[in-house]
Write an enzyme that holds these catalytic residues in place. Structure first.
Site, short mmCIF file in Angstrom:
data_model
loop_
_atom_site.label_atom_id
_atom_site.label_comp_id
_atom_site.label_asym_id
_atom_site.label_seq_id
_atom_site.Cartn_x
_atom_site.Cartn_y
_atom_site.Cartn_z
N SER A 30 5.47 10.20 35.66
CA SER A 30 5.07 8.80 35.80
C SER A 30 3.63 8.67 35.36
O SER A 30 2.76 9.34 35.93
CB SER A 30 5.17 8.34 37.26
OG SER A 30 6.49 8.32 37.68
N HIS A 81 10.30 -3.55 38.68
CA HIS A 81 10.80 -2.24 38.27
C HIS A 81 11.86 -2.48 37.20
O HIS A 81 12.93 -3.00 37.49
CB HIS A 81 11.38 -1.55 39.51
CG HIS A 81 11.75 -0.12 39.30
ND1 HIS A 81 10.84 0.82 38.90
CD2 HIS A 81 12.92 0.53 39.47
CE1 HIS A 81 11.44 2.01 38.82
NE2 HIS A 81 12.70 1.85 39.15
N GLU A 86 10.39 14.57 35.82
CA GLU A 86 9.98 13.17 35.63
C GLU A 86 8.47 13.07 35.61
O GLU A 86 7.78 13.68 36.43
CB GLU A 86 10.56 12.28 36.74
CG GLU A 86 10.12 10.83 36.62
CD GLU A 86 11.05 9.84 37.32
OE1 GLU A 86 12.20 10.21 37.62
OE2 GLU A 86 10.62 8.70 37.56
N TYR A 110 7.07 15.42 38.74
CA TYR A 110 7.93 15.87 39.83
C TYR A 110 9.37 16.04 39.39
O TYR A 110 9.73 15.73 38.25
CB TYR A 110 7.85 14.86 40.99
CG TYR A 110 8.13 13.43 40.60
CD1 TYR A 110 7.25 12.73 39.78
CD2 TYR A 110 9.28 12.77 41.04
CE1 TYR A 110 7.50 11.42 39.41
CE2 TYR A 110 9.53 11.46 40.67
CZ TYR A 110 8.62 10.79 39.85
OH TYR A 110 8.88 9.50 39.48
N ASP A 131 13.14 14.88 39.81
CA ASP A 131 13.91 13.75 40.32
C ASP A 131 15.34 13.87 39.82
O ASP A 131 15.58 13.87 38.60
CB ASP A 131 13.27 12.44 39.83
CG ASP A 131 13.86 11.24 40.53
OD1 ASP A 131 14.14 11.33 41.74
OD2 ASP A 131 14.05 10.20 39.86
N GLU A 148 7.67 5.43 33.82
CA GLU A 148 8.21 6.69 34.38
C GLU A 148 9.36 7.16 33.50
O GLU A 148 10.26 6.39 33.22
CB GLU A 148 8.70 6.51 35.82
CG GLU A 148 8.61 5.13 36.37
CD GLU A 148 9.19 4.98 37.77
OE1 GLU A 148 10.12 5.69 38.15
OE2 GLU A 148 8.68 4.10 38.48
#
Lengths: 497, 65
Positions: free
Chosen positions: A93, A234, A91, A84, A86, A10
């Site tokens: 992903s 993550h 951003e 989207y 962010d 992302e």
């Protein structure tokens, strides 16, 4: 046995709205995405997931219809990606990918999507205004935005074991993952040039934060998959890369290290002392002589610790194969050979990695200007070069200039990159998501990583859980898609079995 | 380049040796390389934002993630 390393990247892009009296980054980001998404936008489903009854398949869960978000700028693309706004950044992903080369492909496709978005937004803006995006991680003034990696990890692995092995990994992999930066930020010691954009922003070893007091190992536990079986690791500590070789190595080597951790293969204590200081020291030293204190090895350079990881990885490849971390052994071998070549070059003549690693490529470019124009390191022109290297407009990107001059090694075929803007990867549930969107955009009410909500013409809406990231691949569902012609038929077939 | 005082663990001389192997080029080749770099920099000059100082000052982002 290590689980397949399904991966995704992302990227939050830096965004500038030029020529506007009061530039608003949220509006600019929204314009980019709205401009790009010409077909009906599909809202992202924010509702918290509960696992479906059959957590491994596509069985209908029959629960309440979700709230459908219509006002937030959130798009799911036919390639399975999410695009989207962010935190005041656009951003992108990538869809879930099953090997490091595929992840590199879909990451590069994201740059092309942003480039096309800028063209689309230009048509919506008044004369004299333009939105420009940068695939970097810092504005040079203490503000950072991330490029996060996600890896599927076996839930059974104790998190403490991940942390112990990952901290030395993240501190030392910087020497090939860094994108290079002029100077330092966020209270770090001054320097002229450093290897990474992000190291200055890491202040803790382990934690949940992503926007302040950033930790080297992030503990977010949101698997977007069957939580009994999986974690989604993550990773927030990396830089956004322009060079395909750098992205490929970053993902491939990290996937192999994770597989080794899962299989208990790392047989010595590689933990390092004072990791927060170490991550900065390594980044701040492009001569690569900075040392870290490793429990099992004593003081050694990043390169030396990387050789130890590579030695283990070669042994692991011989004994276990690399199908789990790299999709197949051929790509696994590509990762290992690249890794070895890069370490050899880093310890002999790092500047030969021009065109493979971003920090080296950028440093060579900056030095060429220093030499030609006699510039000081504090000259704003060098900072401009450093930022514009990441410009995503094909005509203005300095990275793209270097590509066109034949100075950058490509791993990807450009036709495949263009195709990946629209087509999903074959190998994961992203294929199912993307294909549904391509065929029945009007019927896909909402989509999430682990579910899809379809309007089949009658109430209620039908939610299709996708809790197993490897299912929903082309191999798994191509026949099904060939046999149905409406979303209703699809749902009937999925619930009949 | 920032030179920090670090103890060097590399076997002495290795780094230097390799550099020496890579570095020598015939003067002809050296000239050609320099021309290539000059051409490339000219090309980059043509797309570089006009006012570096103004660009750097105005490139401000909100933190993210």
């Amino acid at each position: 046995m290590a689980v397949p390393k399904i991966v995704g990247i992302e990227t939050e892009y830096g965004v500038a709205l030029r020529g506007a009296p009061e530039p608003n980054p949220v509006v600019a980001s929204s314009l980019l995405i709205n401009g790009y998404v010409e077909q009906r936008r599909v809202g992202w489903d924010f509702e918290d997931e509960s696992p479906g009854r059959d957590a491994r398949g596509f069985a209908r869960d029959g629960s309440q219809p979700p709230e459908v978000e219509t006002h937030l700028v959130n798009a799911v693309l036919t390639n399975g990606a999410r695009y989207y706004v962010d935190h005041a950044h656009p951003e992108y992903s990538t869809p879930e990918c099953s090997d490091p080369l595929e992840a590199t492909l879909f990451d590069k496709a994201g740059e092309r999507i942003l480039a096309r978005s800028m063209d689309a937004a230009r048509r919506l803006l008044p004369q004299g205004q333009e939105i420009v995006v940068y695939k970097n991680n810092s504005d040079g003034k203490g503000n950072s935005y991330g490029c996060h990696e996600n890896y599927l990890v076996d839930r059974n692995v104790p998190f403490a074991m991940l942390v112990r092995n990952l901290i030395p990994w993240f501190v030392t992999r910087q020497i090939f993952t860094g994108s290079g930066k002029i100077g330092s930020e966020n209270g770090a010691d001054p320097c002229e040039y450093q290897i990474t954009q992000r190291a200055d922003f890491f202040e803790e070893e382990v934690g949940l934060e992503t926007t302040l007091k950033r930790p080297i190992v992030n503990t977010r536990d949101e698997p977007h998959a069957d939580p009994q079986k999986y974690r989604r690791l993550h990773v927030i500590v990396g830089d956004a890369n322009m060079c395909e070789v750098a992205t490929f190595l970053k993902i491939g080597t990290t996937a192999i290290v994770l597989a080794m951790i899962e299989d208990g293969f790392i047989d010595k204590d590689l933990s390092i002392s004072t990791p927060v200081a170490a991550i900065r020291a390594v980044s701040h030293d492009p001569t690569l002589r900075a040392t870290v204190d490793v429990a099992a090895l004593g003081r050694c350079t990043s390169i030396e610790l990387q050789w130890e990881f590579l030695r283990l990885a070669r042994k692991y490849a011989d004994e276990t194969g690399l199908e789990a971390p790299c999709g197949n052994d051929e790509i696994g071998k590509m990762v290992l050979d690249r890794w070895e070549n890069v370490l050899t070059a880093l310890e002999t003549y790092p500047m030969t990695l021009d065109g493979q690693l971003d920090w080296v490529t950028k440093l060579n470019l900056v030095k060429a200007y220093v030499d030609r124009d006699g510039l000081k390191w504090s000259d704003p022109k060098l900072e401009l070069l450093s930022v514009q290297y990441h410009d995503v407009r094909p005509g203005r990107s300095l990275y793209e200039k270097l590509v066109r001059a034949g100075k950058v090694e490509r791993l990807l075929d450009e036709d495949a990159v263009i195709a990946a803007m629209a087509d999903p990867p074959d190998s994961t549930r992203a294929y199912f998501r993307g294909t549904c969107l391509a065929r029945w955009a009007d019927s896909v009410v909402a989509a999430n990583w682990d579910s899809l909500v379809l309007d089949v013409g009658t109430d209620p809406l039908r939610r299709i859980p996708m809790m197993e990231p490897t299912r929903g691949s082309k191999e798994h569902v191509a026949k099904l898609f060939a046999e149905v012609s409406t979303p209703r038929q699809l749902v009937e077939r999925l619930t009949a079995s | 380049m920032p030179e920090r005082e670090q103890k060097k663990k590399q076997p002495p001389g290795k780094r230097e040796e390799e550099v020496v192997e890579e570095a020598p080029a015939t003067s002809e080749r050296g000239e050609k390389l320099k021309e290539d770099i000059d051409d490339l920099l000219d090309e980059i000059d043509s797309v570089l934002e006009d006012n570096a100082e103004e660009f750097v000052r105005s490139y401000v982002q909100k933190g993210g993630e």
